[in-house]
Design an enzyme around this catalytic site. Structure first.
Site, short mmCIF file in Angstrom:
data_model
loop_
_atom_site.label_atom_id
_atom_site.label_comp_id
_atom_site.label_asym_id
_atom_site.label_seq_id
_atom_site.Cartn_x
_atom_site.Cartn_y
_atom_site.Cartn_z
N LYS A 1 -3.53 -10.19 3.92
CA LYS A 1 -3.87 -8.79 4.11
C LYS A 1 -5.38 -8.65 4.43
CE LYS A 1 -0.07 -7.17 1.13
NZ LYS A 1 0.31 -6.50 -0.14
N TYR B 1 7.79 -2.38 5.87
CA TYR B 1 8.22 -2.11 4.49
C TYR B 1 9.59 -1.44 4.42
CZ TYR B 1 3.96 -3.86 2.43
OH TYR B 1 2.96 -4.70 2.03
N ARG C 1 6.57 -17.51 -3.05
CA ARG C 1 6.42 -16.44 -4.05
C ARG C 1 5.76 -16.99 -5.32
NH1 ARG C 1 7.14 -10.95 -2.72
NH2 ARG C 1 7.87 -10.51 -4.82
N THR D 1 3.14 -9.24 -8.14
CA THR D 1 2.57 -8.19 -7.29
C THR D 1 1.24 -7.61 -7.81
OG1 THR D 1 4.84 -7.58 -6.74
CG2 THR D 1 3.14 -6.01 -6.14
N ARG E 1 -2.78 -14.59 -6.28
CA ARG E 1 -3.13 -13.25 -6.77
C ARG E 1 -3.74 -13.29 -8.17
NH1 ARG E 1 2.58 -10.49 -4.94
NH2 ARG E 1 2.01 -9.71 -2.88
N ASN F 1 -3.85 -7.00 -3.20
CA ASN F 1 -3.32 -8.24 -3.75
C ASN F 1 -3.29 -9.40 -2.74
OD1 ASN F 1 -1.15 -7.39 -2.26
ND2 ASN F 1 0.17 -6.93 -4.01
N HIS G 1 0.97 -10.67 1.54
CA HIS G 1 2.38 -10.30 1.48
C HIS G 1 3.19 -11.57 1.63
CE1 HIS G 1 6.30 -8.61 2.27
NE2 HIS G 1 6.39 -9.47 3.27
N GLU H 1 12.06 -9.88 8.29
CA GLU H 1 10.62 -9.70 8.52
C GLU H 1 10.08 -10.61 9.63
OE1 GLU H 1 9.36 -8.24 4.03
OE2 GLU H 1 8.82 -10.25 4.66
P1 GDP Z 1 5.39 -7.69 -3.31
O1 GDP Z 1 6.60 -8.18 -2.58
O2 GDP Z 1 4.98 -8.59 -4.44
O3 GDP Z 1 4.21 -7.38 -2.41
O4 GDP Z 1 5.79 -6.31 -4.00
P2 GDP Z 1 6.84 -5.18 -3.57
O5 GDP Z 1 7.59 -5.58 -2.35
O6 GDP Z 1 7.60 -4.78 -4.78
O7 GDP Z 1 5.88 -3.97 -3.23
C1 GDP Z 1 5.20 -3.92 -2.01
C2 GDP Z 1 3.87 -3.25 -2.23
O8 GDP Z 1 4.07 -1.93 -2.78
C3 GDP Z 1 2.96 -3.95 -3.23
O9 GDP Z 1 2.21 -4.99 -2.65
C4 GDP Z 1 2.12 -2.81 -3.74
O10 GDP Z 1 1.04 -2.55 -2.84
C5 GDP Z 1 3.07 -1.61 -3.70
N1 GDP Z 1 3.67 -1.37 -5.01
C6 GDP Z 1 4.80 -1.92 -5.49
N2 GDP Z 1 5.07 -1.49 -6.74
C7 GDP Z 1 4.06 -0.63 -7.06
C8 GDP Z 1 3.76 0.15 -8.23
O11 GDP Z 1 4.46 0.13 -9.24
N3 GDP Z 1 2.63 0.94 -8.18
C9 GDP Z 1 1.81 0.97 -7.07
N4 GDP Z 1 0.73 1.74 -7.09
N5 GDP Z 1 2.07 0.23 -5.97
C10 GDP Z 1 3.17 -0.54 -5.95
MG MG Z 2 7.95 -7.28 -1.33
#
Ligand code: GDP
Ligand code: MG
Length: 202
Positions: free
Chosen positions: A15, A55, A120, A126, A137, A157, A160, A171
């Protein structure tokens, strides 16, 4: 025919904060060191439209992410900003669009045994506040949902990484054309995947 587990592919995107923090080499090194093979890579500034489409490739993402967020507020004894998962995700998505389109990112496809799960694991959870030490991270960034929500922005973070094989399969073509990915042999596969290790001694 069932695919061999070593042929699994996953999408990683460094990112804008990862690029700006000078961590491209470090991040790539970690995936490279574990034995994965880089089969595609490019730098680009993604449009907000591209980020939103990324997304929402999974039609359930809005609902699932909203529900997950509400649950995490409750677990911390906090009141979620809304009871409507879709309203919560709309805010998260708006912040993500701004974050990811703010500068160059590096998109990559990594291939190898259990690529999705291994990437992962190396990437970490996350939210950097609770990502394990030893993960990207966990080691290189110190953000949290509380910080991000206080300042109405996305949690920073660094990377992705696709969350599942079906997610990776959706994706990868969103970021790469078929001809941008290269099929090739890399020498360390001889040791990682050779069944008998009978090619070493002369
Ligand atoms: P990742 O696959 O680990 O990046 O996480 P996810 O796919 O669940 O979420 C995608 C993105 O959404 C994350 O990188 C965060 O920027 C955002 N996000 C997800 N869950 C939360 C949350 O509970 N609070 C906030 N503020 N952002 C979130
Ligand atoms: Mg994700």
């Amino acid at each position: 025919m069932k695919q061999h587990p070593k042929d699994e592919r996953t999408l990683v995107v460094i990112k804008p904060d990862g690029v700006q923090r000078g961590l491209m080499g470090e991040i790539i090194r970690r995936y490279e060191n574990v034995g994965l093979k880089l089969v595609g890579m490019k730098m680009l500034v993604p449009s907000e439209r591209h980020v939103e489409a990324h997304y929402t490739l999974d039609p359930n993402w809005r609902r699932v992410t909203g529900e997950k967020t509400i649950k995490s507020y409750r677990e911390k004894g906090m009141t979620p900003p809304s009871e409507d998962p879709l309203e919560i995700t709309a805010k998260i998505l708006a912040n993500l669009k701004k974050y990811l389109s703010s500068g160059p990112v590096v998109a990559m496809v990594w291939e190898g045994a259990h690529a999705v799960g291994i990437v992962r694991k190396i990437t970490g959870g996350t939210e950097p506040l609770s990502s394990d030490v030893g993960t990207i991270r966990g080691d290189f960034v110190l953000d949290s949902y509380t910080m991000a929500d206080t300042d109405t922005r996305a949690v920073r973070n660094l990377v992705h990484a696709s969350g599942s094989v079906p997610e990776a399969e959706a994706e990868i073509p969103h970021w790469f054309k078929q001809e941008e990915l290269t099929d090739y042999r890399i020498i360390h596969e001889e040791i990682l995947y050779d069944v008998n290790l009978d090619g070493i001694l002369e």
